[in-house]
Write a protein that holds these residues in place. Structure first.
Motif, PDB file in Angstrom:
ATOM      1  N   LEU A  61       0.865  -1.174   0.000  1.00  0.00           N
ATOM      2  CA  LEU A  61       0.000   0.000   0.000  1.00  0.00           C
ATOM      3  C   LEU A  61       0.907   1.231   0.000  1.00  0.00           C
ATOM      4  CD1 LEU A  61      -3.315   0.732   0.904  1.00  0.00           C
ATOM      5  CD2 LEU A  61      -1.892   1.970   2.460  1.00  0.00           C
ATOM      6  N   VAL A  62       0.849   1.961  -1.109  1.00  0.00           N
ATOM      7  CA  VAL A  62       1.652   3.175  -1.216  1.00  0.00           C
ATOM      8  C   VAL A  62       0.661   4.321  -1.287  1.00  0.00           C
ATOM      9  CG1 VAL A  62       3.511   4.327  -2.479  1.00  0.00           C
ATOM     10  CG2 VAL A  62       3.304   1.833  -2.587  1.00  0.00           C
ATOM     11  N   LEU A  63       0.719   5.210  -0.296  1.00  0.00           N
ATOM     12  CA  LEU A  63      -0.381   6.163  -0.138  1.00  0.00           C
ATOM     13  C   LEU A  63      -0.497   7.163  -1.285  1.00  0.00           C
ATOM     14  CD1 LEU A  63      -0.207   6.454   3.728  1.00  0.00           C
ATOM     15  CD2 LEU A  63      -2.044   5.443   2.390  1.00  0.00           C
ATOM     16  N   ASP A  64       0.553   7.337  -2.080  1.00  0.00           N
ATOM     17  CA  ASP A  64       0.378   8.201  -3.251  1.00  0.00           C
ATOM     18  C   ASP A  64       0.266   7.384  -4.548  1.00  0.00           C
ATOM     19  OD1 ASP A  64       2.972   7.431  -3.306  1.00  0.00           O
ATOM     20  OD2 ASP A  64       3.832   9.451  -3.309  1.00  0.00           O
ATOM     21  N   ARG A  65      -0.057   6.077  -4.401  1.00  0.00           N
ATOM     22  CA  ARG A  65      -0.302   5.240  -5.593  1.00  0.00           C
ATOM     23  C   ARG A  65      -1.650   4.531  -5.433  1.00  0.00           C
ATOM     24  NH1 ARG A  65       4.150   1.232  -6.107  1.00  0.00           N
ATOM     25  NH2 ARG A  65       2.601   0.285  -7.460  1.00  0.00           N
ATOM     26  N   PRO A  66      -2.739   5.215  -5.829  1.00  0.00           N
ATOM     27  CA  PRO A  66      -4.097   4.686  -5.606  1.00  0.00           C
ATOM     28  C   PRO A  66      -4.325   3.299  -6.193  1.00  0.00           C
ATOM     29  CG  PRO A  66      -4.199   6.971  -6.314  1.00  0.00           C
ATOM     30  CD  PRO A  66      -2.765   6.568  -6.416  1.00  0.00           C
ATOM     31  N   GLU A  67      -3.557   2.916  -7.192  1.00  0.00           N
ATOM     32  CA  GLU A  67      -3.767   1.580  -7.789  1.00  0.00           C
ATOM     33  C   GLU A  67      -3.433   0.473  -6.787  1.00  0.00           C
ATOM     34  OE1 GLU A  67      -1.497   3.796  -8.717  1.00  0.00           O
ATOM     35  OE2 GLU A  67       0.414   2.861  -9.258  1.00  0.00           O
TER      36      GLU A  67
ATOM     37  N   ASP B  43      -8.326   9.769  -2.375  1.00  0.00           N
ATOM     38  CA  ASP B  43      -8.534   8.503  -3.096  1.00  0.00           C
ATOM     39  C   ASP B  43      -8.601   7.343  -2.116  1.00  0.00           C
ATOM     40  OD1 ASP B  43      -8.588   9.544  -5.668  1.00  0.00           O
ATOM     41  OD2 ASP B  43      -6.397   9.614  -5.770  1.00  0.00           O
ATOM     42  N   LEU B  44      -7.772   7.401  -1.089  1.00  0.00           N
ATOM     43  CA  LEU B  44      -7.772   6.307  -0.109  1.00  0.00           C
ATOM     44  C   LEU B  44      -9.125   6.252   0.606  1.00  0.00           C
ATOM     45  CD1 LEU B  44      -5.928   4.108   1.255  1.00  0.00           C
ATOM     46  CD2 LEU B  44      -5.705   5.734   3.127  1.00  0.00           C
ATOM     47  N   ILE B  45      -9.665   7.413   0.960  1.00  0.00           N
ATOM     48  CA  ILE B  45     -10.962   7.449   1.641  1.00  0.00           C
ATOM     49  C   ILE B  45     -12.048   6.861   0.734  1.00  0.00           C
ATOM     50  CG2 ILE B  45     -12.771   9.021   2.488  1.00  0.00           C
ATOM     51  CD1 ILE B  45     -10.413  10.775   3.592  1.00  0.00           C
ATOM     52  N   LYS B  46     -12.026   7.251  -0.544  1.00  0.00           N
ATOM     53  CA  LYS B  46     -13.034   6.715  -1.492  1.00  0.00           C
ATOM     54  C   LYS B  46     -12.919   5.198  -1.582  1.00  0.00           C
ATOM     55  CE  LYS B  46     -13.070  10.355  -4.771  1.00  0.00           C
ATOM     56  NZ  LYS B  46     -12.249  10.666  -5.886  1.00  0.00           N
ATOM     57  N   ALA B  47     -11.682   4.719  -1.708  1.00  0.00           N
ATOM     58  CA  ALA B  47     -11.465   3.271  -1.834  1.00  0.00           C
ATOM     59  C   ALA B  47     -11.890   2.562  -0.545  1.00  0.00           C
ATOM     60  CB  ALA B  47      -9.996   2.991  -2.149  1.00  0.00           C
ATOM     61  N   ALA B  48     -11.627   3.184   0.596  1.00  0.00           N
ATOM     62  CA  ALA B  48     -11.986   2.570   1.880  1.00  0.00           C
ATOM     63  C   ALA B  48     -13.503   2.465   1.997  1.00  0.00           C
ATOM     64  CB  ALA B  48     -11.406   3.393   3.031  1.00  0.00           C
TER      65      ALA B  48
END
Ligand SMILES: NC(=O)c1ccc[n+]([C@@H]2O[C@H](COP(=O)([O-])OP(=O)(O)OC[C@H]3O[C@@H](n4cnc5c(N)ncnc54)[C@H](OP(=O)(O)O)[C@@H]3O)[C@@H](O)[C@H]2O)c1
Length: 280
Positions: free
Chosen positions: A48-54, A77-82
């Motif tokens: 998990l790389v916080l500046d790599r949403p993929e 992006d992390l919040i959306k994915a979460a």
């Protein structure tokens, strides 16, 4: 119900992983460098790389709670994915610096503040842990003590209330497994206010060798610290220590007030880490 621990190579992340694993919970350890991560046998590992949403979706699959190291890059992006993955609760390793009057413009404080704000604006239940300086920051002195060199400080009498990273882990585990901290923002410290000089005296006691302190000017400190950290961060830290140079610092919540257990002292941290200060 999987709990995801980000920043898994970090001191607090490691301590949380071992506690949750011992408790038999299903956890996933996420790191920017999973190949370098050491986890107990059976613990799942994710990149998990916080500046790599993929990297987000597979790390978050099946996760209901996240222990998050703050990183503003990619936080939206992390919040959306979460949310899409069904995460319900995020426990953030924030910082007491977010409470400072100039936090928004301070490079250290704004790092955590941006993440807090993004989370607060989301539908996720969030618990913000805001520790003061970690006891482990004093490892920065080990290079010098190991070579019998003096510790040069611009503000040797600045007071901080160092917190043992294991205390943060204990409180984080309560936030993840209990209900007493859910949705709260708590400022965390160790049990006593100590100057840098006091901390060095404790380390000298633990190592059995004198550790001389040399008072230097702010300009000298700026020059030295600028060799290993960005200039705005140097100014931010020196401002913090200058402001802390006027008497004991306040003690906030500790493991005693939140968990009913004595807070680990700096003496204990020094005893546990004495080897780091004697090796060359
Ligand atoms: N230090 C303090 O006094 C203090 C006070 C208040 C708040 N905080 C907050 O606490 C967080 C961590 O504090 P820390 O400075 O003491 O760092 P730390 O716990 O040592 O964490 C290091 C972080 O950097 C990454 N990392 C990269 N290379 C690493 C390596 N070789 N070994 C271990 N980790 C590595 C880890 O994430 P990956 O595993 O994903 O790479 C981990 O998230 C920060 O977000 C800070 O804002 C710190």
């Amino acid at each position: 119900m999987t709990i995801l621990i980000t920043g898994a190579r970090g001191k607090v992340g490691q301590a949380i992983i071992s506690r949750l694993h011992r408790a038999g919970l299903t956890i996933r350890a996420a790191s920017a460098e999973p190949a370098e991560l050491t986890v107990p046998a059976g613990v799942e590992v994710a990149e998990l790389v916080l500046d790599r949403p993929e990297t987000f979706d597979s790390a978050l699959r099946g996760v209901r709670q996240v222990f998050l190291y703050p990183q503003p890059a990619g936080i939206h992006d992390l919040i959306k994915a979460a949310q899409a993955a069904g995460v319900e609760h995020v426990v953030l390793l924030s910082s007491s610096s977010v409470l400072g009057p100039a936090a928004e413009n301070d490079p250290l404080a704004s790092h955590s503040l941006k993440v807090e704000r993004a989370l607060a604006d989301s539908d996720l239940t969030c618990t913000f842990l805001r520790p003061d300086a970690f006891a482990s920051n004093s490892l920065g002195w080990a290079h010098f003590t190991g070579r019998s060199m003096p510790i040069q400080l611009a503000y040797p009498d600045a007071h901080i209330v160092p917190i043992h990273p294991e205390d943060i882990a204990d409180i984080a585990v309560e936030a993840l497994t209990g209900t007493s901290l859910t949705g709260r923002s708590v400022t965390l410290t160790g049990p006593e206010s100590l100057t840098f000089r006091d901390q060095l005296a404790i380390l000298a006691d633990a190592t059995g060798s004198e550790i001389p302190v040399e008072h230097i000017t702010r300009a000298q400190a700026e020059q030295q610290m600028g060799n290993y950290m960005p200039v705005p961060m140097v100014s931010s830290l020196l401002n913090l220590w200058e402001a802390a140079d006027h008497g004991p610092a306040a003690i906030a919540d500790t493991t005693r007030t939140l968990l009913g257990r004595p807070a680990r002292t700096f003496q204990q941290w020094a005893r546990e880490n004495v080897g780091a200060f004697t090796q060359h």
